[in-house]
Design a protein around this motif. Structure first.
Motif, mmCIF file in Angstrom:
data_model
loop_
_atom_site.group_PDB
_atom_site.id
_atom_site.type_symbol
_atom_site.label_atom_id
_atom_site.label_comp_id
_atom_site.label_asym_id
_atom_site.label_seq_id
_atom_site.Cartn_x
_atom_site.Cartn_y
_atom_site.Cartn_z
ATOM 1 N N THR A 41 0.834 -1.195 0.000
ATOM 2 C CA THR A 41 0.000 0.000 0.000
ATOM 3 C C THR A 41 0.873 1.252 0.000
ATOM 4 O OG1 THR A 41 -0.140 0.138 2.427
ATOM 5 C CG2 THR A 41 -1.794 -1.211 1.297
ATOM 6 N N GLY A 42 0.261 2.355 -0.453
ATOM 7 C CA GLY A 42 0.962 3.632 -0.443
ATOM 8 C C GLY A 42 2.001 3.776 -1.522
ATOM 9 N N MET A 43 1.896 2.992 -2.589
ATOM 10 C CA MET A 43 2.876 3.043 -3.670
ATOM 11 C C MET A 43 2.155 3.104 -5.011
ATOM 12 S SD MET A 43 6.101 2.832 -2.638
ATOM 13 C CE MET A 43 6.976 2.473 -1.106
ATOM 14 N N ALA A 44 2.629 3.966 -5.888
ATOM 15 C CA ALA A 44 2.085 4.027 -7.244
ATOM 16 C C ALA A 44 2.695 2.915 -8.085
ATOM 17 C CB ALA A 44 2.394 5.389 -7.869
ATOM 18 N N PRO A 45 2.045 2.550 -9.180
ATOM 19 C CA PRO A 45 2.616 1.532 -10.067
ATOM 20 C C PRO A 45 4.010 1.927 -10.527
ATOM 21 C CG PRO A 45 0.341 1.971 -10.667
ATOM 22 C CD PRO A 45 0.706 3.005 -9.643
ATOM 23 N N GLY A 46 4.919 0.963 -10.502
ATOM 24 C CA GLY A 46 6.284 1.210 -10.955
ATOM 25 C C GLY A 46 7.245 1.659 -9.884
ATOM 26 N N GLU A 47 6.726 2.151 -8.748
ATOM 27 C CA GLU A 47 7.611 2.551 -7.650
ATOM 28 C C GLU A 47 8.160 1.315 -6.944
ATOM 29 O OE1 GLU A 47 6.486 6.686 -5.651
ATOM 30 O OE2 GLU A 47 4.873 5.230 -5.444
ATOM 31 N N PRO A 48 9.397 1.373 -6.463
ATOM 32 C CA PRO A 48 9.941 0.234 -5.722
ATOM 33 C C PRO A 48 9.264 0.095 -4.357
ATOM 34 C CG PRO A 48 11.501 2.061 -5.725
ATOM 35 C CD PRO A 48 10.391 2.450 -6.650
ATOM 36 N N GLY A 49 8.692 -1.056 -4.097
ATOM 37 C CA GLY A 49 8.001 -1.308 -2.837
ATOM 38 C C GLY A 49 8.879 -2.036 -1.837
ATOM 39 N N ASP A 50 8.244 -2.632 -0.844
ATOM 40 C CA ASP A 50 8.987 -3.305 0.219
ATOM 41 C C ASP A 50 9.798 -4.494 -0.301
ATOM 42 O OD1 ASP A 50 7.972 -1.497 2.014
ATOM 43 O OD2 ASP A 50 6.414 -2.830 2.784
ATOM 44 N N ALA A 51 9.219 -5.269 -1.208
ATOM 45 C CA ALA A 51 9.950 -6.423 -1.746
ATOM 46 C C ALA A 51 11.214 -5.966 -2.477
ATOM 47 C CB ALA A 51 9.052 -7.225 -2.678
ATOM 48 N N ALA A 52 11.109 -4.868 -3.214
ATOM 49 C CA ALA A 52 12.284 -4.330 -3.901
ATOM 50 C C ALA A 52 13.323 -3.825 -2.912
ATOM 51 C CB ALA A 52 11.868 -3.206 -4.850
ATOM 52 N N GLU A 53 12.868 -3.261 -1.811
ATOM 53 C CA GLU A 53 13.806 -2.800 -0.780
ATOM 54 C C GLU A 53 14.542 -3.976 -0.154
ATOM 55 O OE1 GLU A 53 15.610 -0.015 2.059
ATOM 56 O OE2 GLU A 53 15.044 -0.096 -0.059
ATOM 57 N N VAL A 54 13.842 -5.076 0.064
ATOM 58 C CA VAL A 54 14.508 -6.279 0.583
ATOM 59 C C VAL A 54 15.599 -6.732 -0.378
ATOM 60 C CG1 VAL A 54 14.211 -8.711 1.172
ATOM 61 C CG2 VAL A 54 12.536 -7.032 1.952
ATOM 62 N N ALA A 55 15.278 -6.761 -1.664
ATOM 63 C CA ALA A 55 16.265 -7.174 -2.660
ATOM 64 C C ALA A 55 17.453 -6.214 -2.719
ATOM 65 C CB ALA A 55 15.602 -7.277 -4.030
ATOM 66 N N ARG A 56 17.169 -4.918 -2.581
ATOM 67 C CA ARG A 56 18.252 -3.924 -2.590
ATOM 68 C C ARG A 56 19.213 -4.156 -1.442
ATOM 69 N NH1 ARG A 56 19.973 0.697 -0.237
ATOM 70 N NH2 ARG A 56 18.313 0.713 1.341
ATOM 71 N N LEU A 57 18.671 -4.473 -0.283
ATOM 72 C CA LEU A 57 19.496 -4.633 0.902
ATOM 73 C C LEU A 57 20.160 -6.005 0.972
ATOM 74 C CD1 LEU A 57 17.129 -2.997 3.555
ATOM 75 C CD2 LEU A 57 19.305 -2.076 2.760
ATOM 76 N N ALA A 58 19.399 -7.043 0.650
ATOM 77 C CA ALA A 58 19.867 -8.405 0.907
ATOM 78 C C ALA A 58 20.682 -8.998 -0.216
ATOM 79 C CB ALA A 58 18.670 -9.312 1.210
ATOM 80 N N GLY A 59 20.322 -8.648 -1.464
ATOM 81 C CA GLY A 59 20.999 -9.277 -2.585
ATOM 82 C C GLY A 59 20.045 -10.079 -3.446
ATOM 83 N N PRO A 60 20.529 -11.114 -4.107
ATOM 84 C CA PRO A 60 19.742 -11.834 -5.118
ATOM 85 C C PRO A 60 18.637 -12.713 -4.533
ATOM 86 C CG PRO A 60 21.854 -12.910 -4.817
ATOM 87 C CD PRO A 60 21.910 -11.657 -3.992
ATOM 88 N N VAL A 61 17.486 -12.125 -4.319
ATOM 89 C CA VAL A 61 16.309 -12.865 -3.879
ATOM 90 C C VAL A 61 15.229 -12.739 -4.951
ATOM 91 C CG1 VAL A 61 16.802 -12.456 -1.440
ATOM 92 C CG2 VAL A 61 15.295 -10.886 -2.670
ATOM 93 N N THR A 62 14.366 -13.729 -5.001
ATOM 94 C CA THR A 62 13.196 -13.655 -5.864
ATOM 95 C C THR A 62 12.125 -12.851 -5.145
ATOM 96 O OG1 THR A 62 13.668 -15.815 -6.836
ATOM 97 C CG2 THR A 62 11.415 -15.003 -7.040
ATOM 98 N N THR A 63 11.491 -11.920 -5.841
ATOM 99 C CA THR A 63 10.456 -11.109 -5.206
ATOM 100 C C THR A 63 9.122 -11.286 -5.917
ATOM 101 O OG1 THR A 63 10.963 -9.170 -6.570
ATOM 102 C CG2 THR A 63 12.132 -9.371 -4.458
ATOM 103 N N ALA A 64 8.062 -11.163 -5.136
ATOM 104 C CA ALA A 64 6.705 -11.261 -5.686
ATOM 105 C C ALA A 64 5.783 -10.356 -4.890
ATOM 106 C CB ALA A 64 6.207 -12.697 -5.641
ATOM 107 N N GLU A 65 4.845 -9.763 -5.584
ATOM 108 C CA GLU A 65 3.863 -8.866 -4.984
ATOM 109 C C GLU A 65 2.500 -9.216 -5.585
ATOM 110 O OE1 GLU A 65 4.902 -4.499 -4.522
ATOM 111 O OE2 GLU A 65 3.210 -4.352 -5.914
ATOM 112 N N LEU A 66 1.503 -9.435 -4.739
ATOM 113 C CA LEU A 66 0.203 -9.870 -5.245
ATOM 114 C C LEU A 66 -0.725 -8.717 -5.581
ATOM 115 C CD1 LEU A 66 -0.593 -12.926 -2.943
ATOM 116 C CD2 LEU A 66 0.648 -12.831 -5.116
ATOM 117 N N ALA A 67 -0.635 -7.620 -4.855
ATOM 118 C CA ALA A 67 -1.519 -6.474 -5.112
ATOM 119 C C ALA A 67 -0.834 -5.201 -4.662
ATOM 120 C CB ALA A 67 -2.845 -6.643 -4.383
ATOM 121 N N ARG A 68 -1.205 -4.112 -5.327
ATOM 122 C CA ARG A 68 -0.650 -2.799 -4.983
ATOM 123 C C ARG A 68 -1.772 -1.779 -4.983
ATOM 124 N NH1 ARG A 68 4.864 0.119 -6.618
ATOM 125 N NH2 ARG A 68 5.582 -1.847 -5.732
ATOM 126 N N TYR A 69 -1.808 -1.000 -3.898
ATOM 127 C CA TYR A 69 -2.845 0.019 -3.745
ATOM 128 C C TYR A 69 -2.174 1.371 -3.500
ATOM 129 C CZ TYR A 69 -5.311 -4.355 -2.808
ATOM 130 O OH TYR A 69 -5.803 -5.638 -2.876
#
Length: 236
Positions: A41-69
Motif C-alpha cells: 500500500t501507499g505506492m504508485a505503479p512502478g515505484e519500488p516497494g517493500d519487496a524491492a527494498e529487501v532485494a536492494r538490501l539483501a541481494g539476489p532474492v526472488t520477489t513477488a507482490e500480489l496487489a498494490r494500492y
C-alpha cells in the motif's frame, strides 16, 4: 521452516529491514530465498516497494507482490477506495507454496500488524499463515509500550493455533534508554518466545548490510547473534 511469515506489532518498526536481514543471512548460509509481499500500500505503479527494498538490501532474492494500492492505508481499506480486488489468504498461501517449490526459504512480509484486515470479510495475515501451518516471526520496537503490543500479538497467534519462532527487535539505537534495556529480558517473558535478534537503527544505510546482517540474528534465523551476549552488553 520453508515458509516464514514476518509480522510487526505495528507499523514503521523495521519489519521490511528485518525481512531483508533474514534474507541476507539465509543467502550467506547458502540458501535460496524468495520474498512475498501480499499487499503493498501507499505506492504508485512502478515505484519500488517493500519487496524491492529487501532485494536492494539483501541481494539476489526472488520477489513477488500480489496487489498494490496507491493510498497508505490498511489493505482492505486501500483496495476498497481504489476499486481494486482484495487479496485473500488463499491467494497468499498459494503464492507462498509455489515459491517454496523452488526456494529453500520464502519470507512473507505482512502489512503493519498481524490482524490488519486484507479483505471485507476481516481476514488477515494470520489466516494465510493458518492455511500453511507456517510460523510467524514477531518484529517489535525496542522502547516503552512494546511489551503490551508484543504480548497481544503473541496471544493472537496462540489463539489461532499459530506458533512463533521468536521476536526480533526492528530498530536498536546506539544509546538505548532504561526501558529498552529492560525490554531485552522482558520481551521473551511476555511473548513466550525467545529473542532472536536486534537490528541497529541505521541498518538500512549500511553498505555492508548483506555481510553484516547475520551478526544481528540468532542461529535460528541463519545468523550468529547471541541473546545472552547482547543482554550482557546492555545490562538494565
Amino acid at each position: 521452516m520453508s515458509v516464514l511469515f514476518v509480522s510487526g506489532t505495528g507499523t514503521e518498526i523495521g519489519k521490511t529491514v528485518a525481512t531483508a536481514a533474514i534474507a541476507a543471512a539465509a543467502l550467506a548460509a547458502g540458501r535460496s530465498v524468495a520474498v512475498l509481499k501480499p499487499a503493498q500500500t501507499g505506492m504508485a505503479p512502478g515505484e519500488p516497494g517493500d519487496a524491492a527494498e529487501v532485494a536492494r538490501l539483501a541481494g539476489p532474492v526472488t520477489t513477488a507482490e500480489l496487489a498494490r494500492y496507491p493510498e497508505p492505508l490498511a489493505p482492505d481499506t486501500a483496495a476498497r477506495r481504489a476499486g481494486l480486488p482484495y487479496v485473500t489468504p488463499a491467494q497468499v498461501a498459494e503464492a507462498a507454496q509455489k515459491l517454496a517449490a523452488d526456494h529453500d526459504l520464502v519470507l512473507v512480509e505482512g502489512a503493519g500488524g498481524l490482524l490488519v484486515r486484507f479483505d471485507d470479510e476481516g481476514r488477515t495475515l494470520a489466516d494465510a499463515a493458518r492455511l500453511l501451518d507456517a510460523p510467524v516471526l514477531i518484529v517489535a520496537p525496542a522502547g516503552l509500550g512494546t511489551l503490551n503490543s508484543c504480548a497481544l500479538t503473541a496471544e493472537a497467534l496462540a489463539a489461532r493455533g499459530l506458533r512463533s519462532p521468536g521476536v526480533v527487535i526492528g530498530s536498536w539505537p546506539a544509546a538505548p534508554d532504561l526501558a529498552m534495556r529492560c525490554n531485552l529480558a522482558d520481551l521473551p517473558k511476555v511473548s513466550g518466545t525467545p529473542l532472536l535478534g536486534a537490528l541497529p537503527t541505521n541498518a538500512a544505510t549500511l553498505a555492508s548490510f548483506p555481510t553484516t546482517a547475520p551478526t544481528w540474528l540468532s542461529p535460528t534465523l541463519h545468523g550468529t547473534w547471541s541473546a545472552e551476549s547482547f543482554l550482557a552488553t546492555w545490562p538494565a
